[in-house]
Motif scaffolding. Structure first.
Motif, PDB file in Angstrom:
ATOM      1  N   ALA A 135       0.829  -1.206   0.000  1.00 38.70           N
ATOM      2  CA  ALA A 135       0.000   0.000   0.000  1.00 38.70           C
ATOM      3  C   ALA A 135       0.866   1.260   0.000  1.00 38.70           C
ATOM      4  O   ALA A 135       0.373   2.347   0.280  1.00 38.70           O
ATOM      5  N   TYR A 136       2.146   1.109  -0.327  1.00 40.20           N
ATOM      6  CA  TYR A 136       3.098   2.213  -0.284  1.00 40.20           C
ATOM      7  C   TYR A 136       4.025   2.118  -1.491  1.00 40.20           C
ATOM      8  O   TYR A 136       4.481   1.030  -1.851  1.00 40.20           O
ATOM      9  N   GLU A 137       4.338   3.281  -2.056  1.00 38.72           N
ATOM     10  CA  GLU A 137       5.200   3.276  -3.252  1.00 38.72           C
ATOM     11  C   GLU A 137       6.600   2.765  -2.939  1.00 38.72           C
ATOM     12  O   GLU A 137       7.280   2.258  -3.841  1.00 38.72           O
ATOM     13  N   GLU A 138       7.024   2.835  -1.682  1.00 40.39           N
ATOM     14  CA  GLU A 138       8.332   2.280  -1.321  1.00 40.39           C
ATOM     15  C   GLU A 138       8.419   0.788  -1.591  1.00 40.39           C
ATOM     16  O   GLU A 138       9.519   0.243  -1.727  1.00 40.39           O
ATOM     17  N   GLY A 139       7.271   0.115  -1.684  1.00 37.44           N
ATOM     18  CA  GLY A 139       7.246  -1.318  -1.893  1.00 37.44           C
ATOM     19  C   GLY A 139       7.325  -1.757  -3.336  1.00 37.44           C
ATOM     20  O   GLY A 139       7.391  -2.965  -3.608  1.00 37.44           O
ATOM     21  N   LEU A 140       7.308  -0.812  -4.264  1.00 36.67           N
ATOM     22  CA  LEU A 140       7.364  -1.160  -5.691  1.00 36.67           C
ATOM     23  C   LEU A 140       8.784  -0.944  -6.185  1.00 36.67           C
ATOM     24  O   LEU A 140       9.136   0.125  -6.702  1.00 36.67           O
ATOM     25  N   PHE A 245       7.211  -8.218  -3.507  1.00 35.28           N
ATOM     26  CA  PHE A 245       6.775  -7.268  -2.487  1.00 35.28           C
ATOM     27  C   PHE A 245       7.761  -7.337  -1.324  1.00 35.28           C
ATOM     28  O   PHE A 245       7.532  -8.031  -0.331  1.00 35.28           O
ATOM     29  N   PRO A 246       8.878  -6.621  -1.455  1.00 40.57           N
ATOM     30  CA  PRO A 246       9.936  -6.708  -0.443  1.00 40.57           C
ATOM     31  C   PRO A 246       9.514  -6.033   0.860  1.00 40.57           C
ATOM     32  O   PRO A 246       8.495  -5.326   0.929  1.00 40.57           O
ATOM     33  N   PRO A 252       6.604   0.817   5.984  1.00 40.79           N
ATOM     34  CA  PRO A 252       5.822   2.063   6.001  1.00 40.79           C
ATOM     35  C   PRO A 252       4.461   1.950   6.689  1.00 40.79           C
ATOM     36  O   PRO A 252       3.903   2.976   7.100  1.00 40.79           O
ATOM     37  N   TYR A 253       3.920   0.731   6.813  1.00 40.57           N
ATOM     38  CA  TYR A 253       2.656   0.600   7.535  1.00 40.57           C
ATOM     39  C   TYR A 253       2.769   1.148   8.958  1.00 40.57           C
ATOM     40  O   TYR A 253       1.777   1.599   9.545  1.00 40.57           O
ATOM     41  N   LYS A 254       3.975   1.122   9.522  1.00 41.43           N
ATOM     42  CA  LYS A 254       4.170   1.593  10.903  1.00 41.43           C
ATOM     43  C   LYS A 254       3.839   3.080  11.034  1.00 41.43           C
ATOM     44  O   LYS A 254       3.453   3.534  12.121  1.00 41.43           O
TER      45      LYS A 254
END
Length: 295
Positions: A135-140, A245-246, A252-254
């Protein structure tokens, strides 16, 4: 001492918009509901072991999206294979089953399906269990570069460049990459998934979905706002060696869920396959505390 009776899983279908939607269901009809939303390239099959592990105390429902598993697969030229449509299909299934409140386990594609469902009915979500779902662009990260190229340029060449994602070696890779002990992974997984990917017409279904995944990214701020505003009890159980999905997408969910229960595991994309002995007790404990299925 008498052994507990094994849970019985029922395998059912309902018609939604004229398409047969398959789902697995187990547990008491009046128990708290746990909705299991699968990823690519699998189906509710990925939850075959988790379902009986929860069904003594929970009503567990695990659908197959159209084009996956045992659900119908209309021609992609006549049916919208989009994440918005999948959220509507799951919503329609829950309506037919009379389900108005549920905890959601979201994985991979299940994350945008589930989060879109949460935007439709935020008051219905009792809890979240997140496993390698972004759910965060950091994950792509780098894995997504050829898919992002297709988002930017909707051409036949860009589309065909993604055909490797439905090839047998890629399907096996998703189950084995990042896994320390591959003997814990049943080969039935990739054989089962590949047989369904190889059905005539399914490649185009998957390529449509690769294209449409880009429609989820602009919704990330809304997903994140849902986390902050509704503060659903949330458990993360994430395979940290996943290149699709690293863990960059887990941390970032935190920011938005300060009470998050956070666990990384030394495994890959399909963490339930080799880490069930560690993950299942965490899920049980979390649900019993947060959803109310315990004694």
């Amino acid at each position: 001492m008498q052994a507990p009776k094994p849970a019985v899983t029922h395998h059912r279908t309902v018609a939604i918009e004229g398409v047969e939607v398959f789902y697995r269901e187990a547990g008491p009809a009046d128990a708290p509901v746990v909705l299991l939303l699968h990823g690519f390239p699998t189906s509710s099959h990925m939850f075959r072991n988790l379902i009986p592990a929860l069904a003594d105390r929970y009503r567990v429902i695990a659908p197959d999206y159209p084009g996956f598993g045992q659900s119908g697969m209309p021609d992609h030229r006549e049916y919208a294979y989009t994440f918005a449509h999948y959220a509507d299909v799951v919503d329609g299934l829950l309506e037919q089953l009379g389900v108005r409140r549920y905890a959601m386990y979201v994985m991979d594609y299940g994350a945008p399906v589930g989060y879109r469902l949460a935007l439709k009915h935020p008051e219905r979500v009792s809890a979240l269990i997140i496993q390698n779902g972004n759910a965060y662009e950091e994950g792509l990260k780098q894995f997504w570069d050829p898919i992002k190229a297709y988002w930017a340029e909707d051409s036949a060449a860009r589309r065909e460049a993604l055909a490797f994602l439905v090839a047998p070696e890629t399907t096996k890779f998703q189950y084995t990459d990042g896994v320390r002990d591959v003997s814990r992974i049943s080969p039935d997984n990739w054989v089962h998934d590949q047989a369904l990917l190889d059905r005539p017409g399914n490649k185009d279904v998957q390529l449509d979905l690769f294209k449409d995944y880009g429609s989820n990214v602009p919704l990330y701020p809304q997903f994140q706002a849902f986390f902050r505003e509704r503060k659903p009890p949330t458990l993360i159980v994430w395979g940290q060696n996943d290149v699709i999905f690293p863990a960059d997408g887990a941390h970032p969910y935190k920011r938005d869920l300060p009470d998050l229960e956070f666990h990384l595991f030394d495994t890959g994309h399909f963490a339930l396959e080799d880490k069930a002995d560690e993950i299942f007790p965490l899920i049980r404990d979390f649900l019993d505390r947060k959803v109310g299925g315990g004694p």
